[in-house]
Design an enzyme around this catalytic site. Structure first.
Site, short mmCIF file in Angstrom:
data_model
loop_
_atom_site.label_atom_id
_atom_site.label_comp_id
_atom_site.label_asym_id
_atom_site.label_seq_id
_atom_site.Cartn_x
_atom_site.Cartn_y
_atom_site.Cartn_z
N GLU A 56 27.43 9.84 4.65
CA GLU A 56 28.92 9.89 4.78
C GLU A 56 29.48 10.93 3.38
OE1 GLU A 56 30.83 6.52 2.80
OE2 GLU A 56 28.98 5.50 3.14
N CYS A 88 28.52 3.31 5.24
CA CYS A 88 27.12 2.93 5.21
C CYS A 88 26.16 2.50 6.37
CB CYS A 88 26.99 1.81 4.12
SG CYS A 88 27.79 2.48 2.43
N HIS A 100 22.49 -4.81 3.14
CA HIS A 100 23.20 -3.55 2.59
C HIS A 100 23.50 -3.90 1.07
CE1 HIS A 100 25.50 -0.20 1.66
NE2 HIS A 100 26.56 -0.81 1.69
P1 HMG Z 1 35.91 -4.87 -10.67
O1 HMG Z 1 37.29 -5.12 -10.52
O2 HMG Z 1 35.27 -4.06 -11.90
O3 HMG Z 1 35.03 -6.36 -10.88
O4 HMG Z 1 35.42 -4.41 -9.31
P2 HMG Z 1 35.17 -7.92 -10.75
O5 HMG Z 1 36.39 -8.36 -11.65
O6 HMG Z 1 35.47 -7.76 -9.15
O7 HMG Z 1 33.80 -8.32 -11.21
C1 HMG Z 1 32.83 -7.89 -10.65
C2 HMG Z 1 31.92 -9.47 -10.83
O8 HMG Z 1 31.38 -9.45 -12.24
C3 HMG Z 1 32.74 -10.57 -10.75
O9 HMG Z 1 31.81 -11.62 -10.05
C4 HMG Z 1 33.11 -11.30 -12.05
O10 HMG Z 1 33.23 -12.54 -12.17
C5 HMG Z 1 31.77 -10.60 -12.87
P3 HMG Z 1 32.09 -12.18 -8.74
O11 HMG Z 1 33.45 -12.80 -8.68
O12 HMG Z 1 32.35 -10.92 -7.78
O13 HMG Z 1 30.89 -12.99 -8.41
N1 HMG Z 1 32.26 -10.50 -14.04
C6 HMG Z 1 31.13 -10.98 -15.12
N2 HMG Z 1 29.86 -11.68 -15.12
C7 HMG Z 1 29.28 -11.81 -16.47
N3 HMG Z 1 29.97 -11.37 -17.63
C8 HMG Z 1 31.05 -10.68 -17.67
C9 HMG Z 1 31.75 -10.42 -16.26
N4 HMG Z 1 33.16 -9.99 -16.29
C10 HMG Z 1 33.16 -9.74 -14.84
N5 HMG Z 1 31.63 -10.52 -18.71
C11 HMG Z 1 34.12 -3.53 -7.50
C12 HMG Z 1 34.16 -4.70 -8.94
C13 HMG Z 1 32.39 -3.87 -6.90
C14 HMG Z 1 34.92 -4.27 -6.70
C15 HMG Z 1 34.26 -2.13 -8.01
O14 HMG Z 1 33.23 -1.76 -8.58
C16 HMG Z 1 34.39 -1.44 -6.59
O15 HMG Z 1 35.34 -1.15 -6.34
N6 HMG Z 1 33.20 -0.90 -6.11
C17 HMG Z 1 33.15 0.18 -4.83
C18 HMG Z 1 33.35 -0.80 -3.51
C19 HMG Z 1 32.41 -1.49 -3.45
O16 HMG Z 1 31.20 -1.45 -3.79
N7 HMG Z 1 32.37 -2.72 -2.47
C20 HMG Z 1 31.60 -3.59 -1.92
C21 HMG Z 1 31.44 -4.03 -0.60
S1 HMG Z 1 31.93 -2.50 0.66
C22 HMG Z 1 30.58 -2.00 1.16
O17 HMG Z 1 29.45 -2.58 0.68
C23 HMG Z 1 30.41 -0.69 1.66
C24 HMG Z 1 30.15 0.62 0.51
O18 HMG Z 1 28.68 0.51 0.47
C25 HMG Z 1 30.59 1.84 1.24
C26 HMG Z 1 30.35 2.21 2.60
O19 HMG Z 1 30.08 1.50 3.56
O20 HMG Z 1 30.22 3.38 3.07
C27 HMG Z 1 30.90 0.34 -0.49
#
Ligand code: HMG
Length: 402
Positions: free
Chosen positions: A89, A121, A243
């Site tokens: 992609e 992906c 994935h």
């Molecule tokens: P964010 O806002 O930085 O983090 O976004 P958050 O607030 O969602 O926190 C992440 C986790 O860390 C949470 O746990 C928190 O509780 C925890 P969860 O509720 O998920 O179990 N946390 C802590 N834990 C321990 N100590 C602490 C602490 N603070 C918080 N101090 C996000 C995170 C992944 C959404 C962001 O990085 C993002 O947008 N990434 C890109 C999108 C992505 O990876 N999405 C995944 C699903 S989509 C997919 O798989 C397709 C993809 O590969 C693309 C494709 O298909 O081409 C992405």
């Protein structure tokens, strides 16, 4: 075609770029608690690609390992390649397939088909499934599937800790020496605005919370359909690979099912999930190749699982398409995986400082450049590298003139 013919992954190799960033360093630089990245996201390191490693160069560096370490059987199967599928992609051209460069540069016979597939992906799985059907139709032929991506969300963006880069190459054949692909598969498509990248955008547009929800929904949908279609239970799987956009998310998908099953199954699946994401923790998201990096990690860490062990495979591509299928391990698969010595590649990587990472991240080929020399400022040791743009055409090094 015989009814008992098996088709699947005969060989696999992985390439990661020679640079990485420690997630602890990223957390400090961004003023984030390091535990968020280590435990909340589940990532320790992130692979970073220099300008010399675009997705074609990474794909070449993954695929060449299959040729370099070929024994007699490998060579016969490599000589039988009649189709090359490139899944990405973050490809280098809106029109020309990355597979065309691979077919031209790798030591592949003349007269093959080549094309590129795209669906976020999910592309790697699309390639694998197409290749499997193709070999069922053409049992004497083999297919090279290469999944290659550079996952970049932008400096200081929400997605930054989930970046990564790398490529996985797989040779698909009959009588596969790594794993047979199941005949049954459960799949699902729905138009979801969770992550996408319009053609005028450098980085993807992402709705993080929706993307997590969509991933989990697609897991539930396809996994329960697969169990229904096959009349199986979760206890039938030796391991389940997912994935891996970041390692915590697959664990979240599995968690409710592990809560509901017997202790022995829960312990086994949870242990093997951690083995399966061990390399992903050190590489980050490589989009199309992530599920296959996870499979590679499982097989490298567990080289002696019983023949015919069933490995569940969950593929997800934002936008969105999901698929759950399974693999049945071949006898001796461990030897095939271990010949690529991937752990040495990982440990040989240079750790970047945050300044070096940011500099490298911002290095770009000027937009609309028709002619451009790509300087190897970072001393990339990889065999294949992007060297130049000549009249708009990408030129790669081919030091051994294969
Ligand atoms: P964010 O806002 O930085 O983090 O976004 P958050 O607030 O969602 O926190 C992440 C986790 O860390 C949470 O746990 C928190 O509780 C925890 P969860 O509720 O998920 O179990 N946390 C802590 N834990 C321990 N100590 C602490 C602490 N603070 C918080 N101090 C996000 C995170 C992944 C959404 C962001 O990085 C993002 O947008 N990434 C890109 C999108 C992505 O990876 N999405 C995944 C699903 S989509 C997919 O798989 C397709 C993809 O590969 C693309 C494709 O298909 O081409 C992405």
């Amino acid at each position: 075609m015989s009814d008992v013919m098996t088709v699947g992954i005969d060989q696999m190799a992985v390439y990661v770029p020679p640079f990485k960033l420690e997630m602890g360093d990223l957390a400090s630089a961004r003023g984030v608690d390091p535990k968020k990245f280590e435990l909340g996201i589940g990532q320790d390191e992130m692979a970073v690609a220099p300008l010399t490693q675009d997705t074609v160069a990474m794909g070449l560096n993954a695929a060449i390992q299959l040729f370099d370490r070929a024994d007699k059987v490998d060579q016969q199967r490599l000589d039988a390649i009649s189709l090359v599928i490139f899944a990405s992609e973050t490809g280098v051209d809106h029109s020309k397939a990355g597979a065309v460069f691979l077919t031209d540069i790798l030591p592949i016979k003349q007269g093959v088909r080549s094309f590129e597939v795209k669906q976020a992906c999910y592309g790697g799985t699309a390639g694998l499934q197409l290749a499997t059907s193709y070999v069922h139709q053409h049992p004497e032929e083999t297919v090279l599937v290469v999944a290659s991506d550079n996952a970049k969300y932008g400096l200081k963006s929400g997605g930054e800790p989930t970046q990564g880069a790398g490529a996985v190459a797989m040779l698909i054949s009959q009588d596969p020496r790594i794993a047979k692909v199941s005949d049954v598969s459960a799949y699902h498509t729905a138009d979801v605005a969770d992550f996408w990248r319009p053609t005028d955008q450098e980085y993807p547009l992402v709705d993080g919370p929706l993307s997590k929800k969509a991933y989990l929904d697609f897991f539930n949908d396809t996994f329960t359909s697969f169990l229904g279609l096959t009349h199986q239970t979760i206890a039938d799987f030796t391991a389940i690979c997912c994935h891996v956009p970041y390692t915590k998310l697959g664990a979240k998908a599995l968690a409710p099912y592990l809560d509901d099953c017997d202790d022995e199954t829960a312990k086994r699946l949870s242990h093997y999930y951690q083995q399966a994401v061990s390399y992903n923790r050190m590489v980050g998201n490589i989009y199309t190749g992530s599920l296959y990096l996870s499979l590679f990690s499982l097989l490298a860490h567990e080289p002696n699982l019983a023949p015919d062990s069933e490995i569940g495979m969950f593929s997800y591509g934002s936008g969105a398409v999901g698929e759950f299928f399974s693999l049945y391990l071949s006898k001796g698969y461990g030897q095939e995986i271990q010949k690529h010595r991937f752990a040495e590649q990982l440990t040989a990587r240079k750790t970047l400082t945050i300044d070096e990472y940011e500099t490298l991240f911002e290095e770009k080929i000027p937009t609309k450049a028709r002619d451009f020399l790509v300087a190897d400022d970072h001393h990339d040791p990889s065999e294949y590298q992007l060297k130049a743009i000549n009249n708009g055409h990408r030129v790669y090094s081919n030091p051994k003139n294969r």
